[in-house]
Design a protein around this motif. Sequence first.
Motif, PDB file in Angstrom:
ATOM      1  N   MET A  33       0.839  -1.282  -0.045  1.00  0.00           N
ATOM      2  CA  MET A  33       0.188   0.152  -0.121  1.00  0.00           C
ATOM      3  C   MET A  33       0.949   1.308   0.059  1.00  0.00           C
ATOM      4  SD  MET A  33      -3.474   0.834  -0.164  1.00  0.00           S
ATOM      5  CE  MET A  33      -4.268  -0.368   0.946  1.00  0.00           C
ATOM      6  N   GLN A  34       1.917   1.244   0.637  1.00  0.00           N
ATOM      7  CA  GLN A  34       3.060   2.428   0.828  1.00  0.00           C
ATOM      8  C   GLN A  34       3.286   2.760  -0.622  1.00  0.00           C
ATOM      9  OE1 GLN A  34       6.461   1.761   3.127  1.00  0.00           O
ATOM     10  NE2 GLN A  34       6.963   3.759   3.052  1.00  0.00           N
ATOM     11  N   PHE A  37       0.750   4.383  -2.834  1.00  0.00           N
ATOM     12  CA  PHE A  37       0.659   5.851  -2.406  1.00  0.00           C
ATOM     13  C   PHE A  37       1.690   6.565  -3.032  1.00  0.00           C
ATOM     14  CE2 PHE A  37      -3.104   4.491   0.394  1.00  0.00           C
ATOM     15  CZ  PHE A  37      -3.514   5.867   0.267  1.00  0.00           C
ATOM     16  N   LYS A  94      -6.221   7.209   3.497  1.00  0.00           N
ATOM     17  CA  LYS A  94      -5.429   5.825   3.797  1.00  0.00           C
ATOM     18  C   LYS A  94      -6.503   4.943   4.388  1.00  0.00           C
ATOM     19  CE  LYS A  94      -0.858   7.873   4.280  1.00  0.00           C
ATOM     20  NZ  LYS A  94       0.134   8.130   5.236  1.00  0.00           N
ATOM     21  N   ALA A  97      -9.100   3.625   1.841  1.00  0.00           N
ATOM     22  CA  ALA A  97      -8.118   2.878   1.036  1.00  0.00           C
ATOM     23  C   ALA A  97      -7.986   1.491   1.405  1.00  0.00           C
ATOM     24  CB  ALA A  97      -6.784   3.299   0.574  1.00  0.00           C
ATOM     25  N   VAL A  98      -7.379   1.102   2.630  1.00  0.00           N
ATOM     26  CA  VAL A  98      -7.505  -0.231   3.305  1.00  0.00           C
ATOM     27  C   VAL A  98      -8.750  -0.870   3.073  1.00  0.00           C
ATOM     28  CG1 VAL A  98      -6.670  -1.222   5.525  1.00  0.00           C
ATOM     29  CG2 VAL A  98      -5.366   0.691   4.450  1.00  0.00           C
ATOM     30  N   LEU A 115      -6.602   5.868  -6.210  1.00  0.00           N
ATOM     31  CA  LEU A 115      -5.778   6.663  -5.148  1.00  0.00           C
ATOM     32  C   LEU A 115      -5.249   8.027  -5.523  1.00  0.00           C
ATOM     33  CD1 LEU A 115      -3.140   4.099  -3.392  1.00  0.00           C
ATOM     34  CD2 LEU A 115      -5.536   4.667  -2.962  1.00  0.00           C
TER      35      LEU A 115
END
Length: 233
Positions: A33-34, A37, A94, A97-98, A115
């Motif tokens: 995920m990092q 983004f 965030k 998104a999760v 995103l």
Amino acid sequence: WSRAMLKETYLQALWRGQGGVSRRQRELKVTSMQQLFAQAAGLTSILREKLVTWACASDGKFVAADEDTEGYIRGLDVMRRGEGAVRWSELKGKVRAVEKCYLAYGGDVSRLMDLCRETMVFDRLEQIANCLAVIRQDRTVEVVRVCNRLNPGGRHSLVALLAGSISWEKNDGPMISGYRDVSINLMIQTAETRALGLDRHVVELRLVPRGIHELTLGYEGQVRHKRYQNLRN
């Protein structure tokens, strides 16, 4: 942020100073995920430049940063005044998104395609058709999905402009809520995005009729969006 700052931040976050992004790295499926983004942040200014160009060619508008205006600003005026005249969208939150990753995609991070997202507003439907035609003619763009919510039947002559190897999907939530737009997921493939490893990252662009978009503004718009979120969840 300036484009130079975004580039530096993106590369530091993603590759930790390894220098360059190989073809193999670009083609790897994103599992972090990092990383997703970081890619979205790196694409923000690149996408905005594209949108201003498309808006100028199709008479599209953006939400104005100056509250003293009528609320919207034309692409041609953004060209003259600069991108600071627009109240751009922020990256997807965030937490949301999760939540979406696990509820909708079974934890598959690579399936998140919104995103980095922006909105263009149009006074007339034919302007949306013109914008779709402009995007289709842009050889640095690959459209991967079009979701048409202007017609309850799903398919519409507008999206026929983008006919080809595209997967067509209808999102039932917005249709039930009464929301209408044409949502496009696309990749920007230029020498710059390839060098930064951003050419396979999918962004979202929403083409929205002005009458619909005005209903999303202000306190009442927030209430309507909250009702939609409850319906969606």
